[in-house]
Write a protein that holds these residues in place. Structure first.
Motif, PDB file in Angstrom:
ATOM      1  N   ALA A 303       0.856  -1.195   0.000  1.00 59.82           N
ATOM      2  CA  ALA A 303       0.000   0.000   0.000  1.00 59.82           C
ATOM      3  C   ALA A 303       0.889   1.242   0.000  1.00 59.82           C
ATOM      4  O   ALA A 303       0.783   2.108   0.874  1.00 59.82           O
ATOM      5  CB  ALA A 303      -0.921  -0.018   1.212  1.00 59.82           C
ATOM      6  N   LEU A 304       1.745   1.333  -0.992  1.00 56.88           N
ATOM      7  CA  LEU A 304       2.764   2.373  -1.078  1.00 56.88           C
ATOM      8  C   LEU A 304       2.386   3.429  -2.104  1.00 56.88           C
ATOM      9  O   LEU A 304       1.551   3.193  -2.991  1.00 56.88           O
ATOM     10  CB  LEU A 304       4.095   1.741  -1.474  1.00 56.88           C
ATOM     11  CG  LEU A 304       4.658   0.714  -0.485  1.00 56.88           C
ATOM     12  CD1 LEU A 304       5.528  -0.305  -1.210  1.00 56.88           C
ATOM     13  CD2 LEU A 304       5.458   1.422   0.593  1.00 56.88           C
ATOM     14  N   ASP A 305       3.007   4.603  -2.010  1.00 46.89           N
ATOM     15  CA  ASP A 305       2.829   5.573  -3.080  1.00 46.89           C
ATOM     16  C   ASP A 305       3.622   5.100  -4.304  1.00 46.89           C
ATOM     17  O   ASP A 305       4.315   4.079  -4.263  1.00 46.89           O
ATOM     18  CB  ASP A 305       3.222   6.976  -2.625  1.00 46.89           C
ATOM     19  CG  ASP A 305       4.694   7.104  -2.241  1.00 46.89           C
ATOM     20  OD1 ASP A 305       5.517   6.270  -2.677  1.00 46.89           O
ATOM     21  OD2 ASP A 305       5.024   8.048  -1.486  1.00 46.89           O
ATOM     22  N   THR A 306       3.519   5.846  -5.383  1.00 49.31           N
ATOM     23  CA  THR A 306       4.123   5.406  -6.642  1.00 49.31           C
ATOM     24  C   THR A 306       5.622   5.179  -6.517  1.00 49.31           C
ATOM     25  O   THR A 306       6.156   4.144  -6.938  1.00 49.31           O
ATOM     26  CB  THR A 306       3.838   6.441  -7.744  1.00 49.31           C
ATOM     27  OG1 THR A 306       2.419   6.587  -7.894  1.00 49.31           O
ATOM     28  CG2 THR A 306       4.426   6.002  -9.075  1.00 49.31           C
ATOM     29  N   GLN A 307       6.311   6.128  -5.924  1.00 47.20           N
ATOM     30  CA  GLN A 307       7.751   6.000  -5.800  1.00 47.20           C
ATOM     31  C   GLN A 307       8.122   4.848  -4.874  1.00 47.20           C
ATOM     32  O   GLN A 307       9.058   4.091  -5.144  1.00 47.20           O
ATOM     33  CB  GLN A 307       8.335   7.314  -5.296  1.00 47.20           C
ATOM     34  CG  GLN A 307       8.195   8.460  -6.295  1.00 47.20           C
ATOM     35  CD  GLN A 307       8.537   9.808  -5.696  1.00 47.20           C
ATOM     36  OE1 GLN A 307       8.552   9.978  -4.480  1.00 47.20           O
ATOM     37  NE2 GLN A 307       8.780  10.790  -6.548  1.00 47.20           N
ATOM     38  N   VAL A 312      10.286  -0.680  -3.828  1.00 45.50           N
ATOM     39  CA  VAL A 312      10.200  -1.996  -3.191  1.00 45.50           C
ATOM     40  C   VAL A 312      10.139  -3.103  -4.241  1.00 45.50           C
ATOM     41  O   VAL A 312      10.843  -4.115  -4.139  1.00 45.50           O
ATOM     42  CB  VAL A 312       8.986  -2.066  -2.245  1.00 45.50           C
ATOM     43  CG1 VAL A 312       8.750  -3.497  -1.760  1.00 45.50           C
ATOM     44  CG2 VAL A 312       9.190  -1.135  -1.045  1.00 45.50           C
ATOM     45  N   VAL A 313       9.313  -2.929  -5.273  1.00 42.55           N
ATOM     46  CA  VAL A 313       9.215  -3.960  -6.309  1.00 42.55           C
ATOM     47  C   VAL A 313      10.539  -4.082  -7.058  1.00 42.55           C
ATOM     48  O   VAL A 313      10.997  -5.191  -7.374  1.00 42.55           O
ATOM     49  CB  VAL A 313       8.047  -3.654  -7.269  1.00 42.55           C
ATOM     50  CG1 VAL A 313       8.079  -4.586  -8.478  1.00 42.55           C
ATOM     51  CG2 VAL A 313       6.710  -3.796  -6.538  1.00 42.55           C
ATOM     52  N   GLU A 329       7.320  -0.529 -12.892  1.00 40.33           N
ATOM     53  CA  GLU A 329       8.463   0.335 -13.178  1.00 40.33           C
ATOM     54  C   GLU A 329       8.066   1.511 -14.062  1.00 40.33           C
ATOM     55  O   GLU A 329       8.661   2.599 -13.983  1.00 40.33           O
ATOM     56  CB  GLU A 329       9.570  -0.474 -13.853  1.00 40.33           C
ATOM     57  CG  GLU A 329      10.776   0.338 -14.316  1.00 40.33           C
ATOM     58  CD  GLU A 329      11.487   1.073 -13.183  1.00 40.33           C
ATOM     59  OE1 GLU A 329      12.098   2.126 -13.452  1.00 40.33           O
ATOM     60  OE2 GLU A 329      11.425   0.599 -12.021  1.00 40.33           O
ATOM     61  N   SER A 330       7.048   1.332 -14.915  1.00 41.40           N
ATOM     62  CA  SER A 330       6.643   2.392 -15.842  1.00 41.40           C
ATOM     63  C   SER A 330       5.809   3.484 -15.181  1.00 41.40           C
ATOM     64  O   SER A 330       5.547   4.524 -15.793  1.00 41.40           O
ATOM     65  CB  SER A 330       5.847   1.793 -17.008  1.00 41.40           C
ATOM     66  OG  SER A 330       4.548   1.382 -16.575  1.00 41.40           O
ATOM     67  N   LEU A 331       5.369   3.262 -13.939  1.00 41.08           N
ATOM     68  CA  LEU A 331       4.533   4.257 -13.272  1.00 41.08           C
ATOM     69  C   LEU A 331       5.307   5.554 -13.059  1.00 41.08           C
ATOM     70  O   LEU A 331       6.486   5.546 -12.718  1.00 41.08           O
ATOM     71  CB  LEU A 331       4.047   3.720 -11.927  1.00 41.08           C
ATOM     72  CG  LEU A 331       3.104   2.514 -11.966  1.00 41.08           C
ATOM     73  CD1 LEU A 331       2.827   2.021 -10.550  1.00 41.08           C
ATOM     74  CD2 LEU A 331       1.797   2.877 -12.671  1.00 41.08           C
ATOM     75  N   PRO A 437       0.339  10.233  -7.906  1.00 39.68           N
ATOM     76  CA  PRO A 437       0.258   9.550  -9.203  1.00 39.68           C
ATOM     77  C   PRO A 437      -0.243  10.492 -10.285  1.00 39.68           C
ATOM     78  O   PRO A 437      -0.971  11.449 -10.000  1.00 39.68           O
ATOM     79  CB  PRO A 437      -0.739   8.415  -8.939  1.00 39.68           C
ATOM     80  CG  PRO A 437      -1.567   8.895  -7.788  1.00 39.68           C
ATOM     81  CD  PRO A 437      -0.651   9.721  -6.945  1.00 39.68           C
ATOM     82  N   VAL A 438       0.150  10.212 -11.504  1.00 39.33           N
ATOM     83  CA  VAL A 438      -0.303  11.020 -12.625  1.00 39.33           C
ATOM     84  C   VAL A 438      -1.287  10.199 -13.453  1.00 39.33           C
ATOM     85  O   VAL A 438      -1.086   9.000 -13.673  1.00 39.33           O
ATOM     86  CB  VAL A 438       0.892  11.484 -13.481  1.00 39.33           C
ATOM     87  CG1 VAL A 438       1.634  10.306 -14.114  1.00 39.33           C
ATOM     88  CG2 VAL A 438       0.450  12.467 -14.550  1.00 39.33           C
ATOM     89  N   PHE A 439      -2.376  10.833 -13.884  1.00 43.27           N
ATOM     90  CA  PHE A 439      -3.413  10.157 -14.671  1.00 43.27           C
ATOM     91  C   PHE A 439      -3.422  10.763 -16.070  1.00 43.27           C
ATOM     92  O   PHE A 439      -4.368  11.425 -16.486  1.00 43.27           O
ATOM     93  CB  PHE A 439      -4.769  10.294 -13.975  1.00 43.27           C
ATOM     94  CG  PHE A 439      -4.757   9.753 -12.566  1.00 43.27           C
ATOM     95  CD1 PHE A 439      -4.698   8.389 -12.343  1.00 43.27           C
ATOM     96  CD2 PHE A 439      -4.755  10.605 -11.484  1.00 43.27           C
ATOM     97  CE1 PHE A 439      -4.664   7.879 -11.055  1.00 43.27           C
ATOM     98  CE2 PHE A 439      -4.725  10.109 -10.187  1.00 43.27           C
ATOM     99  CZ  PHE A 439      -4.674   8.741  -9.974  1.00 43.27           C
ATOM    100  N   SER A 440      -2.340  10.520 -16.768  1.00 47.57           N
ATOM    101  CA  SER A 440      -2.135  11.139 -18.064  1.00 47.57           C
ATOM    102  C   SER A 440      -2.843  10.354 -19.162  1.00 47.57           C
ATOM    103  O   SER A 440      -3.316   9.230 -18.957  1.00 47.57           O
ATOM    104  CB  SER A 440      -0.631  11.219 -18.366  1.00 47.57           C
ATOM    105  OG  SER A 440      -0.051   9.934 -18.272  1.00 47.57           O
ATOM    106  N   VAL A 441      -2.889  10.961 -20.336  1.00 39.36           N
ATOM    107  CA  VAL A 441      -3.546  10.350 -21.485  1.00 39.36           C
ATOM    108  C   VAL A 441      -2.881   9.012 -21.807  1.00 39.36           C
ATOM    109  O   VAL A 441      -1.658   8.914 -21.928  1.00 39.36           O
ATOM    110  CB  VAL A 441      -3.465  11.290 -22.704  1.00 39.36           C
ATOM    111  CG1 VAL A 441      -4.094  10.625 -23.931  1.00 39.36           C
ATOM    112  CG2 VAL A 441      -4.141  12.623 -22.403  1.00 39.36           C
TER     113      VAL A 441
END
Length: 520
Positions: A303-307, A312-313, A329-331, A437-441
């Motif tokens: 339950a981590l933020d994006t970074q 961790v992964v 990794e692409s996030l 997090p970014v919710f880009s196109v």
């Protein structure tokens, strides 16, 4: 999980009568003998929801949080002000909307009446050209909410409504998840609004304010997220755009009581404990590595933020498969944002709202007068005769000199509330962050789901795909409960019942119209 439509009792429990209930898989109520151990990594909203659902059903939970306090991006910490007094600093204002059913359900664990929240009377908006809007007088139930907005808003009139492209606009009437992502995630939100003929004044006043609440430049936000936002907060829910705020700073009002609740259930709450990696172990268990220690668990919720998730992964080479790891990794994160909190030696004018959304003011996105509603700030203001004001600037150009942005935000405050120009700043704190997090196109397909390739590892957070019409804090809470439910179902334990706004347009007639005449 299975789902069914809203039921008559929903409204009596403080929910929209058309709210949908999400029923977990059947199973036993809780563990009664030897229970498995689960690690929840991350003590923000998502992690607290997952840990609560698991611990309440007898799972032996260890909650790992790298920060010194719970709350994640809603954490708070003590500071000493220039006048010698103490205060609680945080990353700023958050609106607790009435349709955040699962978040509010989490908070009811320690405050059944939600007495720690207090309503603000309106969601006022102001553009630099002088145009102002609000939602207090707008009816809350669709379609009257839409008609009321058109009738009352200076930025969106009947002439504007007639000028819109009806075929292109019909998807607004019947937003469905995940179909909305399949159809519109590849389109920019601003392009979509131009395509439907959304009036320019309303784009600048309302859309820009709302889209930037996703920490994104309006030109880069996915149209799917825009449509979902309209559905959740306006066209699909009778809860409207009014919201509550905590009466005290986040730690005292929300997270310290919830941490106490978890400890009372037998959970270990380990703040100041970053997790370095997770390794699959023999027998299907998982090893969680922290500084100088290794703990063995039967399940893990990330339950981590994006970074934090990427870190961790990335360090957990044996976790998951290659496509899943590549997706994590692409996030990416949204551009930096600034929260400036000022303790002033004199009050702002009495008629100033507790919260004001702003547009066209050189990147200033909102102003909060905290002493209007937060007890700690109100007590400081009463004792000193001053006021506590907070400024937010989202999606700041990463190449901009930060001190210039901070000065510009103060200048815009003085422009909007001229009485602050003569105030002495007793203290000021600037918080710069870039971890949202970014919710880009086109980004939806890269976002991970709750389930992972490992049957005993689940994900939670506001970047996680849930398949439900939720966003922001409610997406975090909902994903946390879903992550716990997925693990509980594997153990034959019944999970948490969830609620959402309707997963399709509210009106059967409008849904039919949207399906029959919408542009291909």
């Amino acid at each position: 999980m299975s789902a069914r439509g809203g039921r008559p009792g929903a409204a009596r429990h403080g929910r929209d009568r058309r709210a949908e209930v999400i029923v977990p898989e059947p199973g036993r109520e809780r563990f009664t003998g030897d229970a498995p151990s689960a690690a929840v990594i991350g003590g923000g909203v998502a992690g607290l929801a997952a840990a609560t659902a698991l611990a309440e059903r007898g799972v032996r939970v260890t909650l790992y949080e790298r920060g010194e306090s719970l709350g994640g991006r809603l954490a708070g910490w003590p500071v000493r002000l220039g006048d010698g007094s103490s205060a609680t600093m945080s990353r700023g204002f958050h609106a607790f909307f009435r349709q955040y059913y699962n978040l509010r359900g989490l908070l009811r664990r320690t405050d059944p009446a939600l007495s720690m929240l207090t309503p603000l009377p309106d969601y006022p908006l102001l553009h630099r050209n002088g145009m102002a809007d609000g939602f207090a007088r707008v009816p809350r139930t669709p379609p009257w909410s839409a008609l009321g907005f058109v009738a009352l808003s200076p930025s969106f009139g009947l002439r504007d409504l007639a000028a819109m492209n009806p075929r292109e606009a019909l998807p607004l009437l019947d937003v469905r998840v995940p179909e909305v992502y399949e159809r519109f995630d590849g389109v920019g939100a601003e392009d979509f609004l131009r395509r439907i003929g959304f009036p320019e004044a309303a784009r600048h006043l309302a859309f820009e304010v709302f889209s930037r609440s996703f920490f994104a430049d309006p030109r880069e936000l996915s149209a799917a997220e825009l449509l979902l936002m309209f559905h959740i907060y306006f066209l699909g829910s009778s809860e409207g755009l009014l919201f509550d705020v905590p009466r005290e700073p986040f730690p005292q009002a929300l997270w310290e009581p919830l941490g106490g609740h978890l400890r009372g259930l037998g959970a270990q709450v380990r703040t100041g404990t970053p997790v370095h990696r997770v390794r699959p172990a023999t027998g299907g268990d998982l090893t969680v590595e922290t500084e100088g220690a290794e703990d063995r668990h039967q399940a893990v919720v990330l339950a981590l933020d994006t970074q934090g998730l990427r870190h961790v992964v990335g360090a957990s080479e044996q976790l998951g498969d290659a496509p899943w790891r590549a997706g994590v990794e692409s996030l990416r994160t949204a551009p930096p944002f600034l929260v400036s909190r000022l303790w002033l030696d004199r009050p702002v004018r009495e008629d100033r709202p507790g919260f004001l959304g702003t547009s066209g003011f050189d990147g200033l996105d909102n102003i909060s007068v905290l002493d209007r509603w937060e007890g700690e700030s109100a007590r400081w203001a009463a004792r000193t005769g001053g006021s506590v004001v907070e400024l937010h600037a989202y999606a700041v150009d990463g190449g901009t000199e930060r001190e210039k942005v901070q000065r510009r935000m103060l200048d815009r405050l003085n422009e909007i509330y001229p009485e602050t120009a003569a105030a002495r700043v007793v203290d000021v704190r600037h918080e710069w962050r870039d971890d949202c997090p970014v919710f880009s196109v086109g980004g939806y397909r890269h976002r991970p789901a709750v389930r992972t390739p490992h049957p005993r590892v689940t994900l939670a957070g506001d970047m996680v795909r849930t398949g439900l019409p939720v966003a922001l804090m409610e997406r975090a809470a909902t994903s946390g409960f879903l992550a716990a439910n997925a693990l509980l179902a594997g153990w034959g334990i019944r999970g948490q019942v969830l609620w959402t706004v309707p997963r399709a347009g509210r009106s059967r007639v409008l849904r039919t119209l949207a399906g029959r005449f919408a542009a291909p």
